[in-house]
Design a protein around this motif. Sequence first.
Motif, PDB file in Angstrom:
ATOM      1  N   THR A  60       7.844   3.447  -2.236  1.00 54.18           N
ATOM      2  CA  THR A  60       8.512   2.765  -3.358  1.00 54.18           C
ATOM      3  C   THR A  60       9.291   3.739  -4.233  1.00 54.18           C
ATOM      4  OG1 THR A  60       6.581   2.935  -4.815  1.00 54.18           O
ATOM      5  CG2 THR A  60       6.776   0.916  -3.485  1.00 54.18           C
ATOM      6  N   HIS A  61       8.710   4.914  -4.507  1.00 57.57           N
ATOM      7  CA  HIS A  61       9.421   5.918  -5.304  1.00 57.57           C
ATOM      8  C   HIS A  61       8.702   7.259  -5.209  1.00 57.57           C
ATOM      9  CE1 HIS A  61       6.408   4.453  -8.158  1.00 57.57           C
ATOM     10  NE2 HIS A  61       6.629   5.513  -8.911  1.00 57.57           N
ATOM     11  N   ALA A  62       9.346   8.287  -5.801  1.00 55.66           N
ATOM     12  CA  ALA A  62       8.927   9.662  -5.512  1.00 55.66           C
ATOM     13  C   ALA A  62       7.892  10.255  -6.472  1.00 55.66           C
ATOM     14  CB  ALA A  62      10.161  10.572  -5.476  1.00 55.66           C
ATOM     15  N   HIS A  63       7.289   9.445  -7.345  1.00 52.84           N
ATOM     16  CA  HIS A  63       6.245  10.017  -8.197  1.00 52.84           C
ATOM     17  C   HIS A  63       5.059  10.482  -7.348  1.00 52.84           C
ATOM     18  CE1 HIS A  63       7.461   8.227 -12.329  1.00 52.84           C
ATOM     19  NE2 HIS A  63       7.752   9.503 -12.275  1.00 52.84           N
ATOM     20  N   LEU A  64       4.408  11.563  -7.822  1.00 56.59           N
ATOM     21  CA  LEU A  64       3.317  12.159  -7.061  1.00 56.59           C
ATOM     22  C   LEU A  64       2.194  11.156  -6.754  1.00 56.59           C
ATOM     23  CD1 LEU A  64       2.549  14.952  -5.914  1.00 56.59           C
ATOM     24  CD2 LEU A  64       1.180  15.330  -7.970  1.00 56.59           C
ATOM     25  N   ASP A  65       1.939  10.251  -7.685  1.00 55.80           N
ATOM     26  CA  ASP A  65       0.859   9.287  -7.431  1.00 55.80           C
ATOM     27  C   ASP A  65       1.269   8.209  -6.426  1.00 55.80           C
ATOM     28  OD1 ASP A  65       2.549   8.287  -9.471  1.00 55.80           O
ATOM     29  OD2 ASP A  65       1.017   6.885 -10.147  1.00 55.80           O
ATOM     30  N   HIS A  66       2.487   8.316  -5.908  1.00 55.35           N
ATOM     31  CA  HIS A  66       2.933   7.394  -4.850  1.00 55.35           C
ATOM     32  C   HIS A  66       3.283   8.129  -3.539  1.00 55.35           C
ATOM     33  CE1 HIS A  66       3.200   3.648  -7.282  1.00 55.35           C
ATOM     34  NE2 HIS A  66       3.105   4.563  -8.232  1.00 55.35           N
ATOM     35  N   VAL A  67       3.499   9.441  -3.633  1.00 61.45           N
ATOM     36  CA  VAL A  67       3.854  10.188  -2.402  1.00 61.45           C
ATOM     37  C   VAL A  67       2.931  11.377  -2.108  1.00 61.45           C
ATOM     38  CG1 VAL A  67       6.317   9.580  -2.561  1.00 61.45           C
ATOM     39  CG2 VAL A  67       5.530  11.726  -3.590  1.00 61.45           C
ATOM     40  N   GLY A 164      14.143   0.013 -11.270  1.00 62.79           N
ATOM     41  CA  GLY A 164      14.553   0.550 -12.571  1.00 62.79           C
ATOM     42  C   GLY A 164      13.524   1.468 -13.223  1.00 62.79           C
ATOM     43  N   HIS A 165      12.666   2.071 -12.423  1.00 70.99           N
ATOM     44  CA  HIS A 165      11.564   2.882 -12.965  1.00 70.99           C
ATOM     45  C   HIS A 165      11.955   4.365 -13.011  1.00 70.99           C
ATOM     46  CE1 HIS A 165       7.529   4.519 -13.358  1.00 70.99           C
ATOM     47  NE2 HIS A 165       7.540   4.993 -12.131  1.00 70.99           N
ATOM     48  N   ILE A 166      12.348   4.901 -11.875  1.00 71.45           N
ATOM     49  CA  ILE A 166      12.942   6.241 -11.808  1.00 71.45           C
ATOM     50  C   ILE A 166      14.103   6.150 -10.817  1.00 71.45           C
ATOM     51  CG2 ILE A 166      10.788   7.441 -12.318  1.00 71.45           C
ATOM     52  CD1 ILE A 166      10.722   8.236  -9.291  1.00 71.45           C
ATOM     53  N   GLY A 189       5.797  -1.902  -6.643  1.00 73.27           N
ATOM     54  CA  GLY A 189       5.941  -0.473  -6.950  1.00 73.27           C
ATOM     55  C   GLY A 189       5.692  -0.324  -8.443  1.00 73.27           C
ATOM     56  N   ASP A 190       6.286   0.661  -9.082  1.00 74.71           N
ATOM     57  CA  ASP A 190       6.205   0.740 -10.539  1.00 74.71           C
ATOM     58  C   ASP A 190       7.460   0.103 -11.102  1.00 74.71           C
ATOM     59  OD1 ASP A 190       3.861   2.064 -10.234  1.00 74.71           O
ATOM     60  OD2 ASP A 190       4.567   4.016 -10.935  1.00 74.71           O
ATOM     61  N   LEU A 191       7.270  -0.809 -12.050  1.00 72.95           N
ATOM     62  CA  LEU A 191       8.425  -1.511 -12.622  1.00 72.95           C
ATOM     63  C   LEU A 191       8.917  -0.803 -13.875  1.00 72.95           C
ATOM     64  CD1 LEU A 191       7.280  -5.230 -12.278  1.00 72.95           C
ATOM     65  CD2 LEU A 191       9.122  -4.113 -11.016  1.00 72.95           C
ATOM     66  N   ALA A 408       8.250   4.808 -18.719  1.00 72.00           N
ATOM     67  CA  ALA A 408       9.142   4.346 -17.650  1.00 72.00           C
ATOM     68  C   ALA A 408       8.582   3.077 -17.012  1.00 72.00           C
ATOM     69  CB  ALA A 408       9.295   5.430 -16.602  1.00 72.00           C
ATOM     70  N   HIS A 409       7.460   2.600 -17.575  1.00 73.76           N
ATOM     71  CA  HIS A 409       6.830   1.390 -17.039  1.00 73.76           C
ATOM     72  C   HIS A 409       7.136   0.188 -17.917  1.00 73.76           C
ATOM     73  CE1 HIS A 409       4.051   2.991 -13.955  1.00 73.76           C
ATOM     74  NE2 HIS A 409       4.161   4.104 -14.652  1.00 73.76           N
ATOM     75  N   ALA A 410       7.224  -0.963 -17.277  1.00 77.12           N
ATOM     76  CA  ALA A 410       7.328  -2.210 -18.022  1.00 77.12           C
ATOM     77  C   ALA A 410       6.051  -2.379 -18.841  1.00 77.12           C
ATOM     78  CB  ALA A 410       7.458  -3.368 -17.040  1.00 77.12           C
TER      79      ALA A 410
END
Length: 464
Positions: A60-67, A164-166, A189-191, A408-410
Amino acid sequence: MALVQSYGAAEVVTGSCHLLQLDNGMKIMVDCGMFQGHNEHKNFHPFDFDPKEVDVLLITHAHLDHVGRIPKLVKEGFSGRIVTLHSTLDLAEVVLLDSAHLMEEDYRTHYKKAQRRGEEDKVRKPLYSVEDVYAVYDLPLIYAKYGEEVILGKDVKATFHNAGHILDSAIITIDFKEKGEHKRIVFSGDLGNHNDMVMPVPEQVKEADTLYIETTYGDRNHEGIKQSEEEFKKIIVDTLLSQGNVLIPSFAIERTQEILCILKGMYDNKELPLCKVFLDSPMAIRATRLYDSYHEELSKCCNDYLKRDGAIFEFPYLQYTLKQEESKKINEENGCIIIAGSGMCTGGRILHHFKNRIWNPKNAVLFVGYQAGGTLGRKLVEGAEWIKIYHEEIKVNARIHSISGFSAHADQSELLDWIEGFERLEKIFLIHGEKEAQPVFEKLVRERTGKKVHIVKEEEEIWV
Ligand code: ZN
């Protein structure tokens, strides 16, 4: 029926990792992130599934807690395809290399100390090395584009939508057929936050049988962005005018770029006292350059800056301190703003700056992002009087400020609005939230939508 199991981000906010197994046996993983804070030790546990059996990994995106656990996944046998947006892979490389370097550095330090006690065998090896990160990029990589279907297998496709998160973060829709019937599962993902200066607003997905939605801020609303910005500016101006320094622990991706935009705006409007602003994080510097090169994906505000100045994240007071020697020289400066990682103060150059400056009541620490339980950042936000850095106890005399509006989160109301924006939605599953906060959101969603809502537990078998 399809089965989903979450191997992270279940009643916690880190370690995102969800495995969808279809009727036809195909296994699709969404994210494989690192646990941070209290749950860090879980990164070292073996996966409770066989990485060799995973066919596709969607990111979903490149934040460490996702990759963050992808190199481990590959090291332990995953050899399938990776599907994500182009810049997500570029950003993930920056994030993963930084993480590998930090772990190796940490290992060397602990090893040296343990050697003196003859206990070097007890030191835990890093989760993965730089080479392991590069091995991820040897796998078949498939670049998705927003709004375009990617075929994953027979009757199985994924579509990425802007979250629209990062930079290039995505909501992922997976469509598949089961006994001839079409089904859709959506992973949010993260919104993103609607007031983000750098990113556009999250796209509204309209239909799903099953929704897996993040709930980081499910229990609260952000302060208004205008109010947060004013607070931010006031702390900066007051601290600089009283000869202090401002330390901003910042996430390298997104938050840093947003802070730079605000400081640039202050400079433009002559609101920023004469000072030096240091972006003292190699990872944030690299990420900022990537934001620059993918500027078409950014907000109108950023593209206006680019048109006017030929650069988005530049202004005369700002210096990028990539090299270690440049970073060390900052110690000699006074009346400055230092933006450094890591965002939750779990490592990185911010610790050196804390060591040098947090004891001084003239200085201010300005938190502009979420602090997970168990991190040094959370301890400071909760009012710790002493902190331990590199085995040294240091008194916290600097003023500690925390501003939530920059997330960066909703927030709660944005998450609810997004859920209500669906025209067809059957079941809602809550992930990526703290255990204490999720029941609040669960109740609200049930009341507002009348739908089935469930808080996902780790490894729980969920049939969708
Ligand atoms: Zn994120």
